[in-house]
Design an enzyme around this catalytic site. Structure first.
Site, PDB file in Angstrom:
ATOM      1  CG  ASP B 340       4.521  -3.089  -1.397  1.00 46.20           C
ATOM      2  OD1 ASP B 340       4.360  -2.011  -2.018  1.00 46.20           O
ATOM      3  OD2 ASP B 340       4.308  -3.193  -0.172  1.00 46.20           O
ATOM      4  CD  GLU B 341       2.017  -6.257   1.559  1.00 50.02           C
ATOM      5  OE1 GLU B 341       1.973  -7.209   2.364  1.00 50.02           O
ATOM      6  OE2 GLU B 341       1.928  -5.079   1.915  1.00 50.02           O
TER       7      GLU B 341
END
Lengths: 548, 548
Positions: B340-341
């Site tokens: 993620d991210e």
């Protein structure tokens, strides 16, 4: 596994342990150089012990501790189950990371035995019981009997404190996967500054389940607090079973928010096993509305319910019954009778009470005194020493039984007045030691001084200690521990350690308190960050336990 | 001690227990009349079980339970230590008020034996393990073999759930000082709606001591949650020991905020004993800055540290080493690789990485895909099924290994897309199931639906469950439990019970949840008030646990 060769230090050890008392104070924590507790660079020369022991010397050896540490007991009290159960508890704490390493085969540990010497076989736990202990730690050596760990105490309760201190000297070394004891050899002579070191819990505003109360007691023992002041009942609810008056606990919030007499006895016993007395409170004549749920006759009238009806003998029959039943549960010599915040309106406005006052030529204030003294007589007849909140002293000091312990709360200045009149006093100045005041940070708690304004030594003796109070209007099972810790620990050191050790010049205080807070969390206690201004606030962002 | 004569009900019991399946659904909780839980007038006709069992019938008898309740086991799995240890735990819970009453002499209890039948001796705990159980409770009778308490399950993990349900049917009666089981006879057939019912803990933003993690696991088992998603490491700290790369845990906050491999194994085992799998996460290539404390080479540069350097083989050697070491600890088939991210700035701005991208004719986005897929290959080679946060699916769904479990978080709508493409999905919509969002009250958690937007039955099958996430920016050991409870319980019922049971038409939900919150506190868990809008707020004033 040795990080140093302790045998070469034998002579040093012997010298340290048996040198004159002058030497005992010669090595102290280095107060000048506390180091930043971040990223593994912690200062191993600091002894992170809380509360700080009375007298101690230490060295610079690091010793390994055997996960199979054995207990060897001596003395009349050595074989007590209080000692053996505590040893088992502390073994779990000290070796929490070593569960799969218990064979210890092939490893030569420095410290393999704990000698516990308890001179007295008397296990009665009362105010002023001898809580002192001596703790000696040195590497064992076949040429000497000195090595190993020795705790010597007059009572089992001193030995418990010695075990707690020992546990704080040990730390798991993640590099070698062993428990190490730093800064040995240690020679600690320790005792409390005050004999009464209390925490109030309030189970009327919110019921606290037994399991939660046990967690609180367990955590108190880590800070060497020794009195659980159990404010069991109040106007909001009456959770305690009273066999003589079985309708009283109809005043509980629900049928599940109750304590049986067995529950209460179990709590008293659980606390005793940890060196903690339980002082129960029955707060009369105010703060008692819940009594009337079961026995409405104790209300002046159904619409005017407090203070308890002073005009009826039944009120005092009820108090006698409650106290007689409670006497079987609570062996501690002190019993709290409350007596705070008594507002006379219901007495003056209820016709039959007003009439009674006139018949007896009493003002409501006279009746307040009459009530408190009559309750005191009941407690005294049961061989209890009464404790009362300071309003009783402030209102009719000269009539109070001289054995009364005055419990300060409204502000500073009461203990000096009380001890000047020969009363004993407990310090709980609400501005600093009421933990429900969330805007009191740890250092305000820490620097409060129970003997403030008292210079005469014999008067100082009458201040038996202090207590932090956790009134439960907004505290329940969900947030109790994080509201009291770490601030209760600040008061605990104030009440245990030398006044000069706990001074603002001692720059080890904050790192030691941060360490103690994290010690509590490692033991499963929900202690809140130290440096938040408001109590029980969450950490403001990511970070180490040791710096929040 | 009998409150009714169960023998006269024998025929009724037999009928209930062996009647057709049509009868099984004939008696349910009275959904129309939940009663106010105040001052002892609680509705004994309500079954305060959380999460609500799948199918059940009950009667109107009140039976007493012997504090010396004995365990009788049958079946290939009956003799498992998992069963016997759970029995000991639940005995302590059920009989917490009866410790001094264990002789039971002269008392004729209705229920003296617990029969546990476990058909399978296979104790492997994997996704989709049979968690179903049948629980039957009826008064014993010498004329019949039916009476007593019987839990029948295919696996020990089903039996554990049966024990939990049994413990919730029992309550201590403060009047008679006995444990009673209300509304017998009971016939419960139970199973989970979803096979994955998770809670994420984040030990990177704040270290959670082992003791606290164990408390969390223990409390999860009370709500029948079955996956602890352990987000062990992140950019803030790296607390886990990795023997192959021993400098990695230099990235821990302090030398004390660490987990040895033994610690991690102990947590996995502790969880398994309670029917809970531990899914570990190594979140790459973002969220990994702390790795560079020990091995700075994994940073693109000392001043630009995330994502991990995609250009170096060393980065993947490190991942291989970490995963190989972790494989020895975590037997669960799912392993979370994060993903993620991921922000590409450091890759685009660091000269040698930029050069590598050019040499390989890749954009940064291509490199993100390359990184994730290479990490997946490592996990798959270790016989793990990879789980990734939804950004990987959102960015390069068609390249992902088809075995990938897509972990939703950014909002609603991703699981429908993922299952439409044949991927499995875990629902954690941050708007409702991120517990660090303190402004999400219990009912928003409760009414979130993992299958929202998915109508096709075969696609619904691919949603393996959901997970509430407790990111730890402002949660540490002091407030973890009160932040997750009671909201995690709301999700637990959504994931366990029939969809129609957990509907807004079911007015028993709130009183049952309030009861469950108080059950947690009675078991020593710091569950916060249910009805506060903001999570982990204190109660607003005095009151009963059951109405706050």
């Amino acid at each position: 596994m040795y990080s140093s060769n302790p045998r070469s230090n034998l002579l040093f050890v012997v010298l340290i342990l048996f040198s004159s008392s002058l030497l005992i104070n010669s090595r102290k924590l280095d107060l000048k150089q506390p180091q930043q507790l971040d990223h593994g660079h912690t200062d191993d020369s600091l002894a992170y012990v809380w509360p700080l022991p009375w007298d101690y010397t230490f060295g610079n050896q690091t010793l390994t501790v055997d996960p199979n540490l054995s207990l060897v007991t001596q003395g009349n009290g050595g074989h007590s189950v209080i000692v053996s159960e505590a040893f088992d508890r502390y073994k779990k704490i000290i070796f929490e990371h070593c569960s799969s390493k218990l064979d210890g085969s092939g490893v030569d540990y420095h410290l393999t035995r704990l000698n516990v010497i308890v001179h007295s076989g008397n296990e009665e736990l009362q105010l002023g019981v001898d809580e002192s202990y001596t703790l000696m730690v040195a590497a064992r050596d076949e040429l000497s009997v000195i090595g190993g760990i020795t705790i010597e105490a007059n009572t089992v309760y001193g030995a418990l404190h010695g075990l707690e201190t020992l546990s704080q000297l040990c730390a798991f070394d993640y590099g070698t996967k062993t428990v190490k004891l730093f800064n040995a050899p240690w020679y600690i002579q320790d005792k409390p500054r005050f004999k009464y070191r209390g925490l109030l819990i309030d189970t009327s505003r919110h019921y606290l389940p037994i399991e939660i109360i046990k967690q609180v007691i367990e955590s108190m023992s880590y800070a060497k607090l020794n009195v659980l002041h159990w404010h069991i009942i109040d106007e909001e609810s009456f959770p305690l079973e009273v066999p003589t008056y079985p309708k009283l606990w109809k005043g509980s919030y629900t049928k599940w928010e109750r304590y049986t007499t067995d529950d209460a006895s179990e709590i008293v016993n659980f606390a005793k096993m940890r060196g903690i007395n339980v002082m129960a409170e029955v707060d009369v004549p105010g703060h008692a509305e819940s009594w009337g749920k079961g026995y409405p006759d104790v209300w002046p009238s159904p619409s005017c319910r407090e203070p308890l009806d002073v005009s009826k003998n039944f009120t005092f029959d009820l108090i006698s019954g409650i106290l007689a039943d409670m006497r079987k549960i609570f062996p501690f010599e002190l019993f709290h009778l409350g007596g705070d915040e008594v507002h006379y309106d219901c007495w003056n406005s209820t016709p039959h009470v007003k009439q009674w006052l006139q018949d007896h030529n009493m003002t409501a204030k006279d009746a307040y005194q009459y009530f408190v003294l009559r309750a005191q007589e009941i407690a005294i007849s049961l061989k209890w020493t009464p404790v009362n909140w300071e309003e009783t002293f402030n209102t009719f000091a000269s009539s109070l039984d001289p054995r009364t312990v005055v419990h300060n709360w409204l502000g500073s200045g009461v203990c000096p007045k009380a001890v000047a009149k020969g009363f004993r006093c407990v310090f709980s100045n609400q501005g600093v030691w009421y933990l429900d005041h969330l805007d009191v940070p740890w250092d305000s708690v820490y620097y409060a001084e129970p003997l403030e304004g008292i210079t005469d030594a014999s008067e100082q003796e009458l201040v038996i200690g202090g207590e932090v109070c956790m009134w439960a209007e907004t505290a329940d099972a969900s947030n109790f521990q994080q509201t009291i810790w770490p601030r209760a620990a600040a008061a605990a050191e104030r009440l245990w350690s030398k006044k000069e050790s706990a001074s603002s010049a001692n720059t080890t205080v904050l790192p030691r308190l941060e360490y103690f807070r994290c010690l509590l969390t490692r033991r499963g206690i929900q202690a809140a960050p130290v440096t938040n201004f408001y109590a029980r606030r969450p950490p403001s962002g990511p970070g180490s336990c040791y710096s929040q």
